[in-house]
Scaffold this motif. Structure first.
Motif, mmCIF file in Angstrom:
data_model
loop_
_atom_site.group_PDB
_atom_site.id
_atom_site.type_symbol
_atom_site.label_atom_id
_atom_site.label_comp_id
_atom_site.label_asym_id
_atom_site.label_seq_id
_atom_site.Cartn_x
_atom_site.Cartn_y
_atom_site.Cartn_z
ATOM 1 N N GLU A 25 0.858 -1.205 0.000
ATOM 2 C CA GLU A 25 0.000 0.000 0.000
ATOM 3 C C GLU A 25 0.884 1.242 0.000
ATOM 4 O OE1 GLU A 25 -3.469 -0.259 2.600
ATOM 5 O OE2 GLU A 25 -3.166 -2.439 2.653
ATOM 6 N N ILE A 26 1.520 1.455 -1.144
ATOM 7 C CA ILE A 26 2.497 2.545 -1.263
ATOM 8 C C ILE A 26 2.201 3.434 -2.465
ATOM 9 C CG2 ILE A 26 4.372 1.400 0.018
ATOM 10 C CD1 ILE A 26 5.515 0.480 -2.706
ATOM 11 N N SER A 27 0.919 3.579 -2.800
ATOM 12 C CA SER A 27 0.561 4.519 -3.868
ATOM 13 C C SER A 27 0.961 5.928 -3.433
ATOM 14 C CB SER A 27 -0.946 4.496 -4.120
ATOM 15 O OG SER A 27 -1.367 3.201 -4.482
ATOM 16 N N VAL A 28 1.139 6.799 -4.404
ATOM 17 C CA VAL A 28 1.508 8.192 -4.113
ATOM 18 C C VAL A 28 0.431 8.820 -3.213
ATOM 19 C CG1 VAL A 28 0.378 9.202 -6.173
ATOM 20 C CG2 VAL A 28 2.438 10.274 -5.228
ATOM 21 N N GLU A 29 0.850 9.752 -2.346
ATOM 22 C CA GLU A 29 -0.096 10.454 -1.459
ATOM 23 C C GLU A 29 -1.213 11.117 -2.266
ATOM 24 O OE1 GLU A 29 -0.413 10.911 1.762
ATOM 25 O OE2 GLU A 29 1.429 9.868 2.354
ATOM 26 N N ASP A 151 9.120 10.673 -6.704
ATOM 27 C CA ASP A 151 8.416 10.483 -5.433
ATOM 28 C C ASP A 151 9.333 9.860 -4.377
ATOM 29 O OD1 ASP A 151 6.182 10.563 -3.745
ATOM 30 O OD2 ASP A 151 5.514 8.560 -4.316
ATOM 31 N N ASN A 152 8.972 10.044 -3.123
ATOM 32 C CA ASN A 152 9.610 9.383 -1.964
ATOM 33 C C ASN A 152 11.074 9.749 -1.776
ATOM 34 O OD1 ASN A 152 7.702 6.963 -3.365
ATOM 35 N ND2 ASN A 152 7.265 7.488 -1.243
ATOM 36 N N LEU A 153 11.418 10.998 -2.081
ATOM 37 C CA LEU A 153 12.828 11.337 -1.983
ATOM 38 C C LEU A 153 13.295 11.556 -0.543
ATOM 39 C CD1 LEU A 153 12.820 14.618 -1.514
ATOM 40 C CD2 LEU A 153 12.132 14.538 -3.904
ATOM 41 N N VAL A 154 12.370 11.558 0.426
ATOM 42 C CA VAL A 154 12.765 11.676 1.831
ATOM 43 C C VAL A 154 13.020 10.295 2.450
ATOM 44 C CG1 VAL A 154 11.892 12.354 4.121
ATOM 45 C CG2 VAL A 154 11.691 13.940 2.203
ATOM 46 N N MET A 155 12.490 9.253 1.841
ATOM 47 C CA MET A 155 12.681 7.872 2.324
ATOM 48 C C MET A 155 12.382 7.734 3.816
ATOM 49 S SD MET A 155 16.133 6.858 0.250
ATOM 50 C CE MET A 155 16.016 5.095 0.498
ATOM 51 N N ARG A 156 11.217 8.208 4.213
ATOM 52 C CA ARG A 156 10.773 8.163 5.620
ATOM 53 C C ARG A 156 11.831 8.694 6.582
ATOM 54 N NH1 ARG A 156 7.666 2.368 5.975
ATOM 55 N NH2 ARG A 156 6.622 2.541 3.970
ATOM 56 N N GLY A 157 12.528 9.725 6.174
ATOM 57 C CA GLY A 157 13.499 10.380 7.044
ATOM 58 C C GLY A 157 14.912 9.844 6.914
ATOM 59 N N ARG A 158 15.080 8.712 6.231
ATOM 60 C CA ARG A 158 16.427 8.106 6.141
ATOM 61 C C ARG A 158 17.404 9.037 5.428
ATOM 62 N NH1 ARG A 158 15.824 2.656 3.248
ATOM 63 N NH2 ARG A 158 17.979 2.348 3.844
ATOM 64 N N ILE A 159 16.862 9.874 4.556
ATOM 65 C CA ILE A 159 17.696 10.768 3.768
ATOM 66 C C ILE A 159 18.431 11.800 4.646
ATOM 67 C CG2 ILE A 159 15.918 12.535 3.299
ATOM 68 C CD1 ILE A 159 18.165 10.988 0.703
ATOM 69 N N PHE A 160 17.865 12.061 5.844
ATOM 70 C CA PHE A 160 18.458 13.092 6.719
ATOM 71 C C PHE A 160 19.532 12.526 7.638
ATOM 72 C CE2 PHE A 160 14.039 14.630 5.892
ATOM 73 C CZ PHE A 160 14.398 15.664 5.049
ATOM 74 N N LYS A 161 19.752 11.233 7.596
ATOM 75 C CA LYS A 161 20.781 10.630 8.460
ATOM 76 C C LYS A 161 22.136 10.724 7.749
ATOM 77 C CE LYS A 161 17.849 7.722 11.249
ATOM 78 N NZ LYS A 161 16.650 7.264 10.522
ATOM 79 N N ALA A 162 22.920 11.681 8.190
ATOM 80 C CA ALA A 162 24.183 11.990 7.504
ATOM 81 C C ALA A 162 25.091 10.769 7.442
ATOM 82 C CB ALA A 162 24.897 13.128 8.227
ATOM 83 N N GLU A 163 25.016 9.908 8.448
ATOM 84 C CA GLU A 163 25.969 8.791 8.536
ATOM 85 C C GLU A 163 25.570 7.587 7.690
ATOM 86 O OE1 GLU A 163 22.863 8.146 11.696
ATOM 87 O OE2 GLU A 163 23.859 9.838 10.744
#
Ligand code: SAH
Ligand code: MG
Length: 207
Positions: A25-29, A151-163
């Motif tokens: 269930e991952i259709s676009v918002e 779409d999904n370029l934030v990857m549920r926040g994973r994108i902000f984890k610098a490490e």
């Protein structure tokens, strides 16, 4: 704000069919789906390409943006997903307006280039590790002024984890950099929900 939108029976039916078929269930918002329709309409795009069909939710949003002629080419790895998407779009009245191409999208993109196909609008929404490759392909297959959405370029926040050293996070960081600052594009990154990137192809030349 989502509660302000009127629920759309056709799109709700597609989501129900995705659940019934035990698909992810991952259709676009919903609101980004509306934005896809709007962007197609505003840009006047006619030849649409989608990478990642799932159950046809984004496909219907893209097709709804067309006024008059135009069609969607949709790339999907899994035949059974494309079958569900195709049935859903037929039911929504878009029989004959969509072509599904099954298999690894990178292979299909090469085939489309060999066939001399070009597009006005791209929606990238499949395996994250290939986003930078899909973006390069979109630029290659772009008509002048084409619009590219990811779409999904934030990857549920994973994108902000610098490490993070995950290849898919690294690929998405590269994709975001390109959408925001590549000299061939003019683009923006919308961080709401799971992130959406929108760019216009300024020039296909890399220098
Ligand atoms: N765009 C859809 C959601 C797509 S979900 C919507 O918003 O309605 C991602 C889809 O990409 C899945 O259906 C998955 O099967 C497909 N996919 C994953 N890897 C792929 C690949 N390498 N080539 C083509 N499709 C792929
Ligand atoms: Mg998505």
């Amino acid at each position: 704000m989502d509660s302000l939108y009127i629920k759309d029976a056709e799109l709700e039916r597609i989501k129900a069919s995705i659940r019934e078929n035990s698909m992810p269930e991952i259709s676009v918002e919903d609101s980004y789906g509306k934005l896809l329709s709007l962007l197609v309409k505003i840009s006047g795009a006619k030849k649409l390409l989608e990478i990642g069909a799932l159950g046809g939710y984004s496909g219907l949003c893209l097709l709804r943006g067309l006024e008059g002629e135009g069609s969607l080419t949709s790339l999907e790895l899994k035949q059974e997903f494309a079958d569900v998407a195709h049935a859903n779009l037929k039911q929504a009245g878009f029989k004959g307006r969509v072509e599904y191409r099954i298999g690894e999208a990178l292979t299909t993109l090469q085939e489309l280039e060999n066939e001399g196909r070009t597009f006005d609008f791209f929606f990238i929404d499949a395996d994250k590790g290939n986003y930078p490759n899909y973006l390069e392909w979109a630029i290659r297959l772009a008509n002048p002024g084409a619009v590219i959405v990811g779409d999904n370029l934030v990857m549920r926040g994973r994108i902000f984890k610098a490490e993070s050293t995950s290849p898919s996070v690294q690929a998405m960081k590269r994709f975001n950099e390109m959408m925001a600052a590549d000299s061939r594009l003019e683009g923006v990154l919308l961080p709401a929900y799971d992130g959406l990137a929108i760019a216009r192809v300024k020039t296909k030349s890399n220098d």
